[in-house]
Design a protein around this motif. Structure first.
Motif, PDB file in Angstrom:
ATOM      1  N   ALA A  45      10.752  -8.921 -25.930  1.00 14.40           N
ATOM      2  CA  ALA A  45      10.161  -8.045 -24.910  1.00 14.40           C
ATOM      3  C   ALA A  45       9.666  -8.872 -23.729  1.00 14.40           C
ATOM      4  O   ALA A  45       9.891  -8.528 -22.559  1.00 14.40           O
ATOM      5  N   GLU A  46       9.022  -9.995 -24.052  1.00 13.86           N
ATOM      6  CA  GLU A  46       8.468 -10.867 -23.007  1.00 13.86           C
ATOM      7  C   GLU A  46       9.596 -11.455 -22.150  1.00 13.86           C
ATOM      8  O   GLU A  46       9.527 -11.469 -20.916  1.00 13.86           O
ATOM      9  N   LEU A  47      10.654 -11.918 -22.824  1.00 15.24           N
ATOM     10  CA  LEU A  47      11.824 -12.470 -22.113  1.00 15.24           C
ATOM     11  C   LEU A  47      12.432 -11.428 -21.178  1.00 15.24           C
ATOM     12  O   LEU A  47      12.777 -11.713 -20.034  1.00 15.24           O
ATOM     13  N   TRP A  48      12.562 -10.229 -21.706  1.00 20.37           N
ATOM     14  CA  TRP A  48      13.196  -9.127 -20.958  1.00 20.37           C
ATOM     15  C   TRP A  48      12.403  -8.807 -19.694  1.00 20.37           C
ATOM     16  O   TRP A  48      12.953  -8.713 -18.599  1.00 20.37           O
ATOM     17  N   MET A  49      11.086  -8.662 -19.859  1.00 21.31           N
ATOM     18  CA  MET A  49      10.248  -8.300 -18.719  1.00 21.31           C
ATOM     19  C   MET A  49      10.213  -9.433 -17.687  1.00 21.31           C
ATOM     20  O   MET A  49      10.209  -9.200 -16.481  1.00 21.31           O
ATOM     21  N   LYS A  50      10.207 -10.676 -18.191  1.00 25.87           N
ATOM     22  CA  LYS A  50      10.166 -11.843 -17.304  1.00 25.87           C
ATOM     23  C   LYS A  50      11.465 -11.926 -16.494  1.00 25.87           C
ATOM     24  O   LYS A  50      11.456 -12.167 -15.289  1.00 25.87           O
ATOM     25  N   TYR A  51      12.579 -11.709 -17.191  1.00 29.77           N
ATOM     26  CA  TYR A  51      13.894 -11.785 -16.547  1.00 29.77           C
ATOM     27  C   TYR A  51      13.986 -10.793 -15.388  1.00 29.77           C
ATOM     28  O   TYR A  51      14.490 -11.102 -14.319  1.00 29.77           O
ATOM     29  N   TYR A  52      13.479  -9.576 -15.611  1.00 30.56           N
ATOM     30  CA  TYR A  52      13.614  -8.537 -14.575  1.00 30.56           C
ATOM     31  C   TYR A  52      12.495  -8.553 -13.543  1.00 30.56           C
ATOM     32  O   TYR A  52      12.591  -7.884 -12.522  1.00 30.56           O
ATOM     33  N   SER A  53      11.446  -9.332 -13.804  1.00 26.07           N
ATOM     34  CA  SER A  53      10.303  -9.316 -12.864  1.00 26.07           C
ATOM     35  C   SER A  53      10.689  -9.865 -11.497  1.00 26.07           C
ATOM     36  O   SER A  53      10.060  -9.571 -10.496  1.00 26.07           O
ATOM     37  N   THR A  54      11.751 -10.658 -11.448  1.00 21.86           N
ATOM     38  CA  THR A  54      12.153 -11.254 -10.164  1.00 21.86           C
ATOM     39  C   THR A  54      13.266 -10.451  -9.494  1.00 21.86           C
ATOM     40  O   THR A  54      13.761 -10.828  -8.448  1.00 21.86           O
TER      41      THR A  54
END
Length: 203
Positions: A45-54
């Motif tokens: 979940a953390e990876l996913w949100m981080k990936y899309y945050s940019t």
């Protein structure tokens, strides 16, 4: 197996359509599923949100239980009228489920173009990790001429509000829209939004 994956990735790469939306985009074309096998749902979940945050889009991680409820409701009530707060009042969007995707089109487009009205926002729900990791990953594509990231987030929040709610009277609006359209009042959606705090409150 690898050949199959390559073929799938090729399909995903070739799947762009003229309206700028990717058709049949697989989760493996976004995430390396082998590399995250040992990660927990929280880490993914953390990876996913981080990936899309940019990126100029939205993303979410939905717990399996909640998504199962949303998905089963989507099968019995595949469409709903959502209200998007604008500077002057509200703009209404029709959301229509197709499998694990929900397509949004402004009501004005639906009224003028009928079934040919193009999608202006699509939310994709990836269920590949639903059983093993307990999460469903969501991301979106939008037509930037009509939809901003802020608009997309507002509509995505409303999907959870109306389809993922524990309050039966909130979900009843969805049932009424699908099964008793003559009784449906579009302003009841606005009232629910204002009550939930997802929209600027009325007086």
């Amino acid at each position: 197996m690898e050949q199959e994956l390559e073929k799938r990735d090729q399909l995903a790469a070739d799947g762009g359509t003229s309206d700028g939306f990717t058709k049949n985009k697989t989760l493996s074309s976004i995430l390396n599923l082998e590399m995250i096998q040992d990660n927990t749902g929280e880490e993914i979940a953390e990876l996913w949100m981080k990936y899309y945050s940019t990126k100029d889009t939205i993303s979410a991680v939905i717990p399996t239980q909640m998504y199962e409820m949303i998905s089963s409701r989507a099968k019995s009530c595949p469409s709903f009228l959502f209200a998007l707060p604008q500077k002057e009042g509200y703009e209404f969007f029709l959301g229509q489920w197709s499998g694990h995707e929900i397509h949004f089109t402004s009501l004005i487009n639906v009224q003028t173009m009928g079934e040919n009205a193009p999608s202006q926002l699509i939310l994709y729900h990836y269920t590949d990790l639903q059983q093993d990791k307990g999460v469903v990953l969501m991301t979106a594509e939008m037509d930037p001429k009509f939809i901003t990231v802020h608009h997309a987030q507002c509509l995505a929040n409303q999907v959870q509000l109306f389809y993922g709610t524990q309050k039966h009277e909130t979900y009843r609006l969805v049932e009424t829209f699908n099964h008793h359209p003559a009784d449906f009042k579009h302003m009841s959606v606005v009232a629910e939004l204002e009550q939930s705090g997802l929209a600027p409150g009325g007086s």
